[in-house]
Scaffold this motif. Structure first.
Motif, mmCIF file in Angstrom:
data_model
loop_
_atom_site.group_PDB
_atom_site.id
_atom_site.type_symbol
_atom_site.label_atom_id
_atom_site.label_comp_id
_atom_site.label_asym_id
_atom_site.label_seq_id
_atom_site.Cartn_x
_atom_site.Cartn_y
_atom_site.Cartn_z
ATOM 1 N N THR A 1 0.870 -1.335 -0.139
ATOM 2 C CA THR A 1 0.015 0.021 0.097
ATOM 3 C C THR A 1 0.816 1.069 -0.174
ATOM 4 O O THR A 1 2.074 1.313 0.545
ATOM 5 C CB THR A 1 -0.957 -0.110 1.261
ATOM 6 O OG1 THR A 1 -1.528 1.172 1.096
ATOM 7 C CG2 THR A 1 -0.201 -0.138 2.613
ATOM 8 N N PRO A 2 0.578 2.309 -0.825
ATOM 9 C CA PRO A 2 1.194 3.687 -0.842
ATOM 10 C C PRO A 2 1.244 4.507 0.571
ATOM 11 O O PRO A 2 2.170 5.113 0.533
ATOM 12 C CB PRO A 2 0.730 4.284 -2.010
ATOM 13 C CG PRO A 2 -0.588 3.867 -2.102
ATOM 14 C CD PRO A 2 -0.664 2.397 -1.550
ATOM 15 N N GLN A 3 0.468 3.884 1.401
ATOM 16 C CA GLN A 3 0.456 4.986 2.705
ATOM 17 C C GLN A 3 1.577 4.262 3.596
ATOM 18 O O GLN A 3 1.666 3.361 3.958
ATOM 19 C CB GLN A 3 -0.989 4.529 3.507
ATOM 20 C CG GLN A 3 -1.053 5.366 4.659
ATOM 21 C CD GLN A 3 -2.286 5.139 5.792
ATOM 22 O OE1 GLN A 3 -1.929 4.034 6.371
ATOM 23 N NE2 GLN A 3 -2.997 5.845 5.563
ATOM 24 N N PRO A 4 2.322 5.320 4.051
ATOM 25 C CA PRO A 4 3.429 5.068 4.912
ATOM 26 C C PRO A 4 2.823 4.545 6.422
ATOM 27 O O PRO A 4 2.223 5.262 6.816
ATOM 28 C CB PRO A 4 4.384 6.237 4.998
ATOM 29 C CG PRO A 4 3.401 7.390 4.522
ATOM 30 C CD PRO A 4 2.369 7.011 3.670
ATOM 31 N N ASN A 5 3.243 3.400 6.813
ATOM 32 C CA ASN A 5 2.709 3.003 7.953
ATOM 33 C C ASN A 5 3.493 1.704 8.483
ATOM 34 O O ASN A 5 4.108 1.076 7.551
ATOM 35 C CB ASN A 5 1.245 2.703 8.259
ATOM 36 C CG ASN A 5 0.663 3.231 9.382
ATOM 37 O OD1 ASN A 5 1.109 3.413 10.472
ATOM 38 N ND2 ASN A 5 -0.466 4.204 9.171
ATOM 39 N N ALA A 6 3.408 1.282 9.676
ATOM 40 C CA ALA A 6 4.032 0.018 10.034
ATOM 41 C C ALA A 6 3.166 -0.654 11.279
ATOM 42 O O ALA A 6 2.425 0.190 12.078
ATOM 43 C CB ALA A 6 5.502 0.023 10.530
ATOM 44 N N PHE A 7 3.612 -1.778 11.662
ATOM 45 C CA PHE A 7 2.886 -2.414 12.726
ATOM 46 C C PHE A 7 3.611 -3.833 13.318
ATOM 47 O O PHE A 7 4.498 -4.158 12.458
ATOM 48 C CB PHE A 7 1.231 -2.760 12.646
ATOM 49 C CG PHE A 7 1.017 -3.763 11.813
ATOM 50 C CD1 PHE A 7 1.199 -5.151 12.118
ATOM 51 C CD2 PHE A 7 0.570 -3.417 10.622
ATOM 52 C CE1 PHE A 7 0.867 -6.124 11.364
ATOM 53 C CE2 PHE A 7 0.015 -4.513 9.668
ATOM 54 C CZ PHE A 7 0.268 -5.839 9.967
ATOM 55 N N ALA A 8 3.410 -4.215 14.403
ATOM 56 C CA ALA A 8 3.834 -5.207 15.114
ATOM 57 C C ALA A 8 2.993 -6.161 15.611
ATOM 58 O O ALA A 8 1.713 -5.557 16.033
ATOM 59 C CB ALA A 8 5.041 -5.157 16.337
ATOM 60 N N THR A 9 3.138 -7.544 15.548
ATOM 61 C CA THR A 9 2.014 -8.527 16.225
ATOM 62 C C THR A 9 2.535 -9.662 16.522
ATOM 63 O O THR A 9 3.866 -9.925 16.403
ATOM 64 C CB THR A 9 0.821 -8.837 15.055
ATOM 65 O OG1 THR A 9 -0.222 -9.365 15.563
ATOM 66 C CG2 THR A 9 1.672 -9.500 13.827
#
Length: 301
Positions: free
Chosen positions: A96-104
């Motif tokens: 996706t072009p949206q800059p973001n991140a996560f952890a799980t």
């Protein structure tokens, strides 16, 4: 402490689920809701990482990854994990072009971190390291399990509340009561999410800065992510809004900072806290906190 917090939140969310079940179908409805909630709890506990990654369309970066950018990103993230004294997480990319991140993941031994393609194309290599250090901090603090199981139950509560509009028991409030359930039950679940979201972001910002060694990397990254998240639609996140709080920045278009139903603190507040931390750590700030000309655009140029 993290495990105890998870159990408490699971109990609160289960109670909400059962209360809606009772209002929808009386004692039988409450019993059915308890069984469903118990099943969701167990499933979420053991499959937290798989749930989020699948819903967000994440792809794992493996040893035979062809993209040199993704390979370098994965190697940098593993180096940060080693510096933090953690096992290597599984590393994913989201198209996706949206800059973001996560952890799980339910613990550091079963963790995964994910970054969007937009994050890698927008941020410098140092800024990406700041973001991934933040996500590793969530893993180290065992926030990821709490975040995921709460999101799963919050989404289920929202669906059950919608059923109340059509199947609610008229002896327990009729159509007005059903509408009230549909509105306020998801709101209550959302408030539980808010209770765990804001403080954990500040804590992860601080620990992430310690892991990567420079608070200004994350501060600059947050400013760029905030601009990008507001300007770019994340279709996967929009389709499952109960998962919004797992990201480093709220991925839902048009959401603002420190408001009642925001899943994240205001970006300006987080940046200010990181500035102060930089002073405490005696880290030399850059010429400008958000340089447009200092360094290179993108982490690998």
């Amino acid at each position: 402490m993290g495990t105890m917090k998870t159990f408490i939140l699971l109990a609160v969310m289960t109670a909400l689920f059962m209360a809606i079940g009772y209002l929808v179908g009386g004692a039988i409805g409450m019993g059915i809701a308890f069984v469903i909630a118990f099943g969701l709890n167990v499933f979420s506990w053991w499959n937290a990482d798989k749930i989020v990654l699948r819903m967000q369309g994440a792809r794992e970066i493996t040893a035979d990854e062809k993209s040199p950018v993704y390979r370098t990103f994965a190697n940098d993230t593993r180096a940060l994990a080693e510096h933090a004294g953690m096992p290597h997480p599984r590393i994913y990319i989201i198209d996706t072009p949206q800059p973001n991140a996560f952890a799980t993941g339910r613990n550091p031994n079963n963790a995964a971190v994910a970054a969007t393609a937009g994050l890698l194309s927008t941020l410098t290599r140092e800024e990406v390291s700041g973001v991934m250090a933040h996500e590793l901090a969530h893993v180290q603090h065992r926030d990821t399990l709490t975040m995921t199981v709460t999101a799963t139950l919050a989404g289920a509560i929202g669906m059950l509340a919608n059923f109340a509009l059509f199947f609610g028991n008229r002896e327990r409030g009729g159509i007005i009561g059903a509408i009230a359930i549909m509105i306020f039950a998801p709101m209550a679940a959302g408030l539980v999410q808010m209770a765990i979201s804001r403080s954990r972001e500040y804590e992860a910002d601080r620990r992430g800065a310690e892991i990567c060694g420079n608070p200004y990397w994350l501060a600059s990254a947050l400013e760029k992510i905030d601009r990008g998240a507001r300007a770019t639609l994340n279709q996967r996140a929009e389709a499952s809004p109960a998962m919004a709080h797992v990201y480093i920045m709220n991925p839902l278009a048009g959401r603002q900072g420190d408001k009642l139903f925001s899943t994240h603190p205001a970006t300006a507040n987080r940046i200010e806290a990181l500035r102060k931390l930089g002073e405490e750590m005696n880290v030399e700030p850059p010429e400008r906190l958000y340089p447009e000309t200092v360094g290179t655009r993108g982490p690998w140029g």
